[in-house]
Enzyme design. Sequence first.
Site, short mmCIF file in Angstrom:
data_model
loop_
_atom_site.label_atom_id
_atom_site.label_comp_id
_atom_site.label_asym_id
_atom_site.label_seq_id
_atom_site.Cartn_x
_atom_site.Cartn_y
_atom_site.Cartn_z
N ALA A 73 0.84 -1.20 0.00
CA ALA A 73 0.00 0.00 0.00
C ALA A 73 0.87 1.25 0.00
CB ALA A 73 -0.92 0.00 1.22
N ASP A 74 0.28 2.33 -0.49
CA ASP A 74 0.95 3.62 -0.44
C ASP A 74 -0.11 4.69 -0.21
OD1 ASP A 74 3.31 5.28 -0.62
OD2 ASP A 74 2.50 6.01 -2.52
#
Length: 188
Positions: free
Chosen positions: A69-70
């Site tokens: 994830a970012d």
Amino acid sequence: MLYLASQSPRRRQLLGQLGVEFRLLDLDVDEVRGPGEAAADYVRRVAREKAGAGLLEVVAVPNAVVLGADTEVVLDGEVFGKPRDQAHAADMLRRLSGRSHEVITAVSLVSAGREAQAVSNSQVRVAAMSDADIARYLASGEWEGKAGAYAIQGRFEAHIEHLSGSYSGVMGLPLHDTKKLLREFGVS
């Protein structure tokens, strides 16, 4: 087996709230925005690269699923990222003060031969902050290592006038979207 390709304590906490078992992968993936790369494309790419790098680490594990994830804070098309130091954090907070900005979080799940992604877009309005407000927040140290120099789940929440979107997405892992992706991959 589910693996979380993240060093974020918030992502560990949020994923734990879903009640799934997972193991951590400590990876170092470059987070550099390409020239002319749109903010949303950048966030999606980094999440995908984190998940892909994680999958390479556990390629020998049967049925391994990796979550990457970012999260990025975006104001007027500019991706803020994590502040370099306290002065940089103060500048970010001054620019966010009294304005609305976007928080984009991408979640990528990968396994051998399969990939899926979800993107959460939230709008956050920060109340006008005085120099004293900013100084007090910076003194807390909570801004360190946080995109946009703030943690919505901490002291900074008192400065949020309005949120439209996913609270957990602003924290770093949109739980509703993540749960849907995990179901698609048979992770319960």
